[in-house]
Design a protein around this motif. Sequence first.
Motif, PDB file in Angstrom:
ATOM      1  N   GLY A 269     -13.307 -58.055  24.827  1.00 29.52           N
ATOM      2  CA  GLY A 269     -12.910 -57.983  26.229  1.00 29.52           C
ATOM      3  C   GLY A 269     -11.869 -56.914  26.487  1.00 29.52           C
ATOM      4  N   GLU A 270     -11.119 -57.091  27.559  1.00 30.71           N
ATOM      5  CA  GLU A 270     -10.063 -56.145  27.916  1.00 30.71           C
ATOM      6  C   GLU A 270      -8.860 -56.352  27.011  1.00 30.71           C
ATOM      7  OE1 GLU A 270      -7.137 -55.069  31.710  1.00 30.71           O
ATOM      8  OE2 GLU A 270      -8.775 -56.525  31.948  1.00 30.71           O
ATOM      9  N   ILE A 271      -8.314 -55.273  26.477  1.00 31.80           N
ATOM     10  CA  ILE A 271      -7.162 -55.368  25.574  1.00 31.80           C
ATOM     11  C   ILE A 271      -5.907 -55.697  26.382  1.00 31.80           C
ATOM     12  CG2 ILE A 271      -5.720 -54.155  23.902  1.00 31.80           C
ATOM     13  CD1 ILE A 271      -8.169 -52.356  23.365  1.00 31.80           C
ATOM     14  N   VAL A 272      -5.182 -56.717  25.931  1.00 31.20           N
ATOM     15  CA  VAL A 272      -3.972 -57.168  26.604  1.00 31.20           C
ATOM     16  C   VAL A 272      -2.727 -56.912  25.754  1.00 31.20           C
ATOM     17  CG1 VAL A 272      -2.782 -59.169  27.591  1.00 31.20           C
ATOM     18  CG2 VAL A 272      -5.245 -58.910  27.910  1.00 31.20           C
ATOM     19  N   ASP A 273      -2.897 -56.953  24.424  1.00 32.96           N
ATOM     20  CA  ASP A 273      -1.729 -56.796  23.556  1.00 32.96           C
ATOM     21  C   ASP A 273      -2.155 -56.307  22.176  1.00 32.96           C
ATOM     22  OD1 ASP A 273       1.227 -57.360  23.078  1.00 32.96           O
ATOM     23  OD2 ASP A 273       0.324 -58.516  21.461  1.00 32.96           O
ATOM     24  N   ILE A 274      -1.296 -55.500  21.558  1.00 34.82           N
ATOM     25  CA  ILE A 274      -1.512 -55.032  20.186  1.00 34.82           C
ATOM     26  C   ILE A 274      -0.230 -55.235  19.391  1.00 34.82           C
ATOM     27  CG2 ILE A 274      -2.019 -53.041  18.698  1.00 34.82           C
ATOM     28  CD1 ILE A 274      -3.605 -51.828  20.993  1.00 34.82           C
ATOM     29  N   GLU A 275      -0.365 -55.802  18.193  1.00 38.75           N
ATOM     30  CA  GLU A 275       0.758 -55.953  17.270  1.00 38.75           C
ATOM     31  C   GLU A 275       0.372 -55.296  15.950  1.00 38.75           C
ATOM     32  OE1 GLU A 275       2.667 -60.027  17.253  1.00 38.75           O
ATOM     33  OE2 GLU A 275       0.762 -60.477  18.251  1.00 38.75           O
ATOM     34  N   TYR A 340       2.423 -50.785  28.846  1.00 38.54           N
ATOM     35  CA  TYR A 340       1.371 -50.015  29.508  1.00 38.54           C
ATOM     36  C   TYR A 340       1.090 -50.641  30.876  1.00 38.54           C
ATOM     37  CZ  TYR A 340       0.214 -47.359  25.276  1.00 38.54           C
ATOM     38  OH  TYR A 340       0.246 -46.505  24.211  1.00 38.54           O
ATOM     39  N   PRO A 341       0.355 -49.971  31.748  1.00 39.50           N
ATOM     40  CA  PRO A 341       0.076 -50.533  33.074  1.00 39.50           C
ATOM     41  C   PRO A 341      -0.530 -51.936  33.035  1.00 39.50           C
ATOM     42  CG  PRO A 341      -0.543 -48.224  33.028  1.00 39.50           C
ATOM     43  CD  PRO A 341      -0.150 -48.596  31.623  1.00 39.50           C
ATOM     44  N   ASN A 342      -1.420 -52.203  32.061  1.00 40.29           N
ATOM     45  CA  ASN A 342      -2.087 -53.496  32.019  1.00 40.29           C
ATOM     46  C   ASN A 342      -2.049 -54.147  30.636  1.00 40.29           C
ATOM     47  OD1 ASN A 342      -3.239 -53.555  34.826  1.00 40.29           O
ATOM     48  ND2 ASN A 342      -4.249 -51.697  34.078  1.00 40.29           N
ATOM     49  N   ALA A 343      -1.115 -53.705  29.798  1.00 37.72           N
ATOM     50  CA  ALA A 343      -1.058 -54.239  28.442  1.00 37.72           C
ATOM     51  C   ALA A 343       0.318 -53.979  27.840  1.00 37.72           C
ATOM     52  CB  ALA A 343      -2.144 -53.598  27.575  1.00 37.72           C
ATOM     53  N   THR A 344       0.570 -54.649  26.720  1.00 41.60           N
ATOM     54  CA  THR A 344       1.783 -54.400  25.952  1.00 41.60           C
ATOM     55  C   THR A 344       1.395 -54.136  24.503  1.00 41.60           C
ATOM     56  OG1 THR A 344       2.074 -56.755  25.449  1.00 41.60           O
ATOM     57  CG2 THR A 344       3.207 -55.890  27.392  1.00 41.60           C
ATOM     58  N   ALA A 345       2.294 -53.524  23.772  1.00 37.05           N
ATOM     59  CA  ALA A 345       2.055 -53.261  22.355  1.00 37.05           C
ATOM     60  C   ALA A 345       3.392 -53.281  21.632  1.00 37.05           C
ATOM     61  CB  ALA A 345       1.364 -51.915  22.160  1.00 37.05           C
ATOM     62  N   SER A 346       3.369 -53.701  20.394  1.00 42.17           N
ATOM     63  CA  SER A 346       4.597 -53.680  19.604  1.00 42.17           C
ATOM     64  C   SER A 346       4.285 -53.235  18.185  1.00 42.17           C
ATOM     65  CB  SER A 346       5.264 -55.060  19.585  1.00 42.17           C
ATOM     66  OG  SER A 346       4.451 -56.007  18.933  1.00 42.17           O
ATOM     67  N   PHE A 347       5.247 -52.556  17.593  1.00 42.37           N
ATOM     68  CA  PHE A 347       5.098 -52.135  16.200  1.00 42.37           C
ATOM     69  C   PHE A 347       6.372 -52.462  15.437  1.00 42.37           C
ATOM     70  CE2 PHE A 347       6.628 -48.416  18.572  1.00 42.37           C
ATOM     71  CZ  PHE A 347       7.717 -47.999  17.815  1.00 42.37           C
ATOM     72  N   LYS A 348       6.204 -52.771  14.151  1.00 45.52           N
ATOM     73  CA  LYS A 348       7.327 -53.057  13.270  1.00 45.52           C
ATOM     74  C   LYS A 348       7.169 -52.232  12.001  1.00 45.52           C
ATOM     75  CE  LYS A 348       7.529 -57.893  14.809  1.00 45.52           C
ATOM     76  NZ  LYS A 348       7.401 -59.317  14.358  1.00 45.52           N
ATOM     77  N   VAL A 349       8.253 -51.589  11.577  1.00 44.78           N
ATOM     78  CA  VAL A 349       8.235 -50.819  10.329  1.00 44.78           C
ATOM     79  C   VAL A 349       9.499 -51.116   9.551  1.00 44.78           C
ATOM     80  CG1 VAL A 349       6.741 -48.940  11.113  1.00 44.78           C
ATOM     81  CG2 VAL A 349       9.191 -48.827  11.585  1.00 44.78           C
ATOM     82  N   GLY A 363      -7.528 -59.686  23.126  1.00 45.28           N
ATOM     83  CA  GLY A 363      -8.332 -59.359  24.291  1.00 45.28           C
ATOM     84  C   GLY A 363      -8.665 -60.580  25.117  1.00 45.28           C
ATOM     85  N   THR A 364      -9.309 -60.369  26.263  1.00 46.51           N
ATOM     86  CA  THR A 364      -9.632 -61.454  27.183  1.00 46.51           C
ATOM     87  C   THR A 364     -10.810 -62.304  26.709  1.00 46.51           C
ATOM     88  OG1 THR A 364     -10.986 -59.889  28.452  1.00 46.51           O
ATOM     89  CG2 THR A 364      -8.713 -60.250  29.198  1.00 46.51           C
ATOM     90  N   LYS A 365     -11.565 -61.819  25.708  1.00 47.06           N
ATOM     91  CA  LYS A 365     -12.694 -62.585  25.173  1.00 47.06           C
ATOM     92  C   LYS A 365     -12.447 -63.081  23.754  1.00 47.06           C
ATOM     93  CE  LYS A 365     -16.243 -60.076  27.812  1.00 47.06           C
ATOM     94  NZ  LYS A 365     -17.465 -59.215  27.687  1.00 47.06           N
ATOM     95  N   GLY A 366     -11.545 -62.442  23.050  1.00 44.56           N
ATOM     96  CA  GLY A 366     -11.267 -62.786  21.659  1.00 44.56           C
ATOM     97  C   GLY A 366     -10.222 -61.840  21.106  1.00 44.56           C
ATOM     98  N   TYR A 367     -10.070 -61.828  19.780  1.00 38.85           N
ATOM     99  CA  TYR A 367      -9.102 -60.900  19.201  1.00 38.85           C
ATOM    100  C   TYR A 367      -9.598 -60.369  17.860  1.00 38.85           C
ATOM    101  CZ  TYR A 367      -7.263 -64.633  16.087  1.00 38.85           C
ATOM    102  OH  TYR A 367      -7.100 -65.605  15.150  1.00 38.85           O
ATOM    103  N   TYR A 379     -11.382 -54.691   5.381  1.00 35.26           N
ATOM    104  CA  TYR A 379     -11.893 -55.967   5.875  1.00 35.26           C
ATOM    105  C   TYR A 379     -11.220 -56.287   7.207  1.00 35.26           C
ATOM    106  CZ  TYR A 379     -11.846 -61.063   6.446  1.00 35.26           C
ATOM    107  OH  TYR A 379     -11.937 -62.323   6.963  1.00 35.26           O
ATOM    108  N   PHE A 380     -11.991 -56.780   8.168  1.00 33.50           N
ATOM    109  CA  PHE A 380     -11.405 -57.269   9.408  1.00 33.50           C
ATOM    110  C   PHE A 380     -12.296 -58.348  10.006  1.00 33.50           C
ATOM    111  CE2 PHE A 380     -13.885 -53.525  10.826  1.00 33.50           C
ATOM    112  CZ  PHE A 380     -14.645 -54.064  11.858  1.00 33.50           C
ATOM    113  N   GLU A 381     -11.731 -59.085  10.958  1.00 35.09           N
ATOM    114  CA  GLU A 381     -12.454 -60.165  11.622  1.00 35.09           C
ATOM    115  C   GLU A 381     -12.370 -60.009  13.136  1.00 35.09           C
ATOM    116  OE1 GLU A 381     -11.565 -64.182  10.426  1.00 35.09           O
ATOM    117  OE2 GLU A 381     -10.806 -63.506   8.477  1.00 35.09           O
ATOM    118  N   LEU A 382     -13.426 -60.412  13.811  1.00 34.79           N
ATOM    119  CA  LEU A 382     -13.384 -60.606  15.253  1.00 34.79           C
ATOM    120  C   LEU A 382     -13.439 -62.110  15.476  1.00 34.79           C
ATOM    121  CD1 LEU A 382     -15.798 -57.836  16.617  1.00 34.79           C
ATOM    122  CD2 LEU A 382     -13.347 -57.715  16.184  1.00 34.79           C
TER     123      LEU A 382
END
Length: 447
Positions: A269-275, A340-349, A363-367, A379-382
Amino acid sequence: MKTVITYGTYDLLHQGHLNLLKRAKELGDYLIVGVTNDNFDRDRGKLNVRNNVLERVEAVKATGYADKIIIEDYVGQKIDDIQKYDVDIFAIGSDWEGKFDYLNEFCQVVYLPRTQGISSTMLRNESQETVNIGIIGCGRIAKRFPTEASFVNGVNVSAAYDINKDAVVTMSKDNESIWAYADLDKFYDAIDAVYIATPHLSHYEYIKKSLEVGKHVLCETPLVLNREQAQELYQLAENKNVILMEANKTAHCPAFNHLMVMIKSGLIGEIVDIEASCSQLLDKKGREFDVAQAGGAMHEEGSYPLLPIVKLLGINYKDLTIFSRMSNQVDVYTHGVMRYPNATASFKVGIGVKTEGNLVVSGTKGYAYVPAPWWKTDYFELRYEDQNENKKYFYKWDGYGLRYEIQEFISCIINKRFSSARLRRKESICMAQVMQQFDERKNFFEI
């Protein structure tokens, strides 16, 4: 209706391909052509594909023989496709004779005669430009470069330069084909392109000098720590008609690229947040803790978690707030929050603080979930509300991963592409802008 299916790479589309497609088409009423994607070709050890999958699909489409074109992504897909499309005939070149007899259980297998005297391999060998690459900076990462480059067609690592004489001599002794140079001008005379793996603060001067003498440049990440410098260098490269590329290995990792494509296609779906996080506990006596050498977590690791953020949400963030724990003027841990206008994101180092190094895209449908170390994506998962819909994806990560960025660098040189879709110039410039904001301590808070 009789359905026929055939598969191929179709790199450097030639008369042999045309003849094969024509013969396959004549076997039935409807022809499906499977084009192997870039990741699948890499998994089979083919790091010499001249054209990317989109270019190859367009070339097959232009022949007019294919009624439907599909992408071959994984081993075993042929059986799935035959059943999915109710295929009557599987057709393939006679050089594969006997190799696909197991498909007779599902449909008729026909081996078509190949056109003698022509093949993609032959055309590549005849037209292949051998790019002579020299290494500037013979430290830890650079030592891996010659071996990784050996997996890429058309590359010859032939020279090395370092202000540390012992380091460059050792590089030459360990690699018979590499000549050690003490004079930078003579070094440039011997090469077509340069790989820069020096400390961060020297990147700008080495890149600029290399571009000015007309050499293609692959430079370790972060490219530079200043937006204006990044813009200047990319413009200089274009003016000089040479390629400048940032060597962010994750950007060229097959699994990471597939993940980006899947997310952009709307599967969560539409991306809302990234970590995104990266951390390691390093020796405090190393250059990473030296402020005079631009040490610190942000400079060392920041470009990696920034990568999925700018790839998925773009470069036009509204604001960035930075929180850091400092030690002797070096950040041992930094947490950035981007709006962002319709989302947030964060990073840690971190280089003196350990945290979970995963990637989560909500996202609005899953992650999408990529476990640590996510930057080495294999490897990754939806994941979805209905767990029965969850899907897992597995890939290979070969060697140290440098071979993927080297292959793309050589591909850009051969095909004269000034910007790679895997890490575009504007995205690289955006990362430099974030580094600059950190260095200028704007919207910055010490914790």
